[in-house]
Enzyme design. Structure first.
Site, PDB file in Angstrom:
ATOM      1  N   ASP A 130     -22.412 -33.414  45.464  1.00 53.22           N
ATOM      2  CA  ASP A 130     -21.669 -33.573  46.711  1.00 53.22           C
ATOM      3  C   ASP A 130     -22.471 -33.086  47.906  1.00 53.22           C
ATOM      4  OD1 ASP A 130     -21.319 -30.950  45.600  1.00 53.22           O
ATOM      5  OD2 ASP A 130     -19.754 -30.575  47.115  1.00 53.22           O
ATOM      6  N   GLU A 197     -19.412 -28.344  45.174  1.00 54.68           N
ATOM      7  CA  GLU A 197     -20.072 -27.090  45.543  1.00 54.68           C
ATOM      8  C   GLU A 197     -19.867 -26.755  47.009  1.00 54.68           C
ATOM      9  OE1 GLU A 197     -23.358 -24.439  46.926  1.00 54.68           O
ATOM     10  OE2 GLU A 197     -22.811 -26.460  47.586  1.00 54.68           O
TER      11      GLU A 197
END
Length: 495
Positions: A130, A197
């Site tokens: 991400d 994250e």
């Protein structure tokens, strides 16, 4: 007269002793600085290896998939992550056919590369798919569009080029090549790819760590993002510095709020809610938490200090005496100051909805990155003491993480990691340091004490501001060297 002469003689003796002490201390200080020289470690050259053709283009294509983790979870686009999964499966056929994989939690991927010796503790290599959103107001500042994946001027451009798709793709490139070479690891290798994250990792890496723990996995070490090889890392150090995170700061956000009656701005009170809040913010910024050189940075300074010009070496070689001076020098620079203390950052403000309305509620958000040795509780206590105003309400909001424990730097796992860095970057100075941000690796401390943070790429210190900023990019050579690093690391630690 006799008493006067005795006093003079005593004073002379005291001065002689003081001068002798000064000479001795000066001699010790200079001797330590003279002997405080660089340490050279010889290592075997790495296995000859060139990453597969098309590696840069595959990273570029991964960047074009907008796997954004928005702050508002309801805005998350899982279709982008499924597209990323499909792209990975198709781009790395050896990995897809040799390793087992599973989707864990919220779009996270866990690969298992079974080793030939089940008695050996496995290795966990980490990254996250991400990326953070792009500020719409800054779009015009991008030289290449944020999700263009353009390859130009020797760089691969776009969001995720540094943080952290280059890590994910680099791990896969190295594994694909090793399998193609017929390599079979002795240790089992896990590839852990988080998918949230940037918003805390609670539904990605945290779930993967839980899965591994439930299966009795106790890794030899876990390696995540965090450190890298940095050019122009510190003034006076000519060689690149490879920094390996052995601990990371904690994370806490406080909300300060002030309530008032409000009303029309034509008849304001002496202090509005916004004014009271502003005074509290000023007191917080003017009274930062104390700075000190902790064990993590002390180990790094013991390495890089040896590379300094002689005058600076005097400081780094004599921390037993000159730490207060060194701390003041380091605190004068924003980057090095952040290494020494829990940082304070006022990030968000909220007041009246209109310029002629007195606010009934004024709020400020203050973010803290907490050094080991302090806690979120000690930070809150500090802020309340500094503000010292009952009209200001102070509460913790959002996610809070305490500083991590320190990973060992005296065992085989650490030695293998440093040897690999020196093989790929023989010109670099290598040392441990404190990671200033938060990474997914914090979730793995519960299954192994050996948690390290290093990507294997090389950047210039100025590229640091491109992470989460505009014009994020990675040099093609740096990316390929990062793949070489992983290829060699797997051979060194799992082969």
């Amino acid at each position: 007269q006799s008493r006067s002469q005795n006093s003079i003689r005593q004073m002379k003796r005291i001065l002689q002793v003081v001068l002798l002490l000064i000479v001795i201390v000066t001699g010790v200080v200079l001797a330590r600085a003279i002997s405080f020289t660089p340490r050279h470690v010889e290592v075997q050259p790495p296995v000859a290896f060139m990453p597969a053709a098309g590696a840069a283009e595959r990273l570029a294509r991964a960047i074009r998939i907008a796997t954004i983790s928005p702050s508002d979870s309801t805005q998350r686009d899982s279709t982008a992550f499924r597209a990323m999964h499909d792209f990975i499966f198709k781009s790395f056929p050896h990995v897809s056919s040799t390793l087992t994989h599973e989707i864990v939690g919220q779009d996270a991927l866990l690969y298992e590369w079974r080793g030939s010796d089940p008695l050996l503790a496995p290795v966990v290599l980490m990254g996250h798919m991400d990326v953070v959103p792009v500020d719409p107001g800054a779009l015009k500042l991008w030289k290449h569009a944020p999700f263009s994946g353009d390859i130009a001027d020797g760089f691969i451009w776009g969001r995720g080029a540094l943080d952290d798709k280059s890590t994910v793709m680099g791990l896969l490139e190295a594994a694909e090549s090793l399998i193609g070479e017929g390599f079979v690891p002795k240790r089992t290798i896990y590839l852990s790819f988080g998918a949230d994250e940037e918003v805390g990792g609670s539904k990605g890496a945290a779930r993967i760590a839980e899965v591994l723990k439930s299966r009795g996995v106790r890794p030899y070490f876990a390696l995540d993002e965090g450190g890298t090889v940095v050019d122009h890392a510190m003034d006076g150090v000519k060689r690149p510095v490879a920094v390996v995170g052995i601990a990371e700061k904690g994370y806490a956000t406080l909300e300060l709020s002030v309530r008032a009656d409000g009303g029309h701005s034509s008849i304001p009170p002496r202090h509005t809610a916004a004014g009271i809040l502003a005074a509290a913010i000023t007191r917080i910024e003017n009274n930062p938490l104390p700075a000190s050189i902790g064990p993590e940075m002390g180990q790094l300074f013991d390495v890089v200090g040896r590379e300094m010009p002689f005058v600076r070496r005097v400081l780094f070689a004599n921390r037993w005496l000159l730490d207060p001076v060194l701390e003041k020098v380091l605190a004068s620079n924003t980057a090095t100051d952040a290494m020494l203390r829990t940082t304070t950052a006022v990030t968000m403000l909220e007041g009246s909805p209109k310029d002629n309305i007195l606010p009934t509620l004024a709020k400020a958000t203050v973010n803290f990155r907490i050094v080991p040795g302090e806690t979120s509780a000690s930070v809150i206590a500090h802020v309340k003491t500094v503000v010292d105003d009952p009209r200001v309400e102070i509460i913790a909001v959002g996610t809070t993480f305490e500083p991590s424990l320190r990973s060992p730097t005296n065992d085989a796992a650490w030695s293998g990691l440093l040897t690999t860095i020196r093989q790929i970057y023989p010109e670099a100075v290598v040392g441990p340091y404190l990671v200033l941000g938060a990474t997914d690796s914090r979730y793995f401390r519960g299954i192994t004490p050996n948690v390290y943070r290093f990507t294997g790429n090389r950047i210039d210190i100025e590229d640091r501001n491109r992470i989460h900023g505009t014009n994020e990019r990675i040099a093609e050579k740096s990316y390929l060297d990062g793949i070489r690093f992983v290829h060699q690391l797997i051979r060194n630690t799992a082969g």
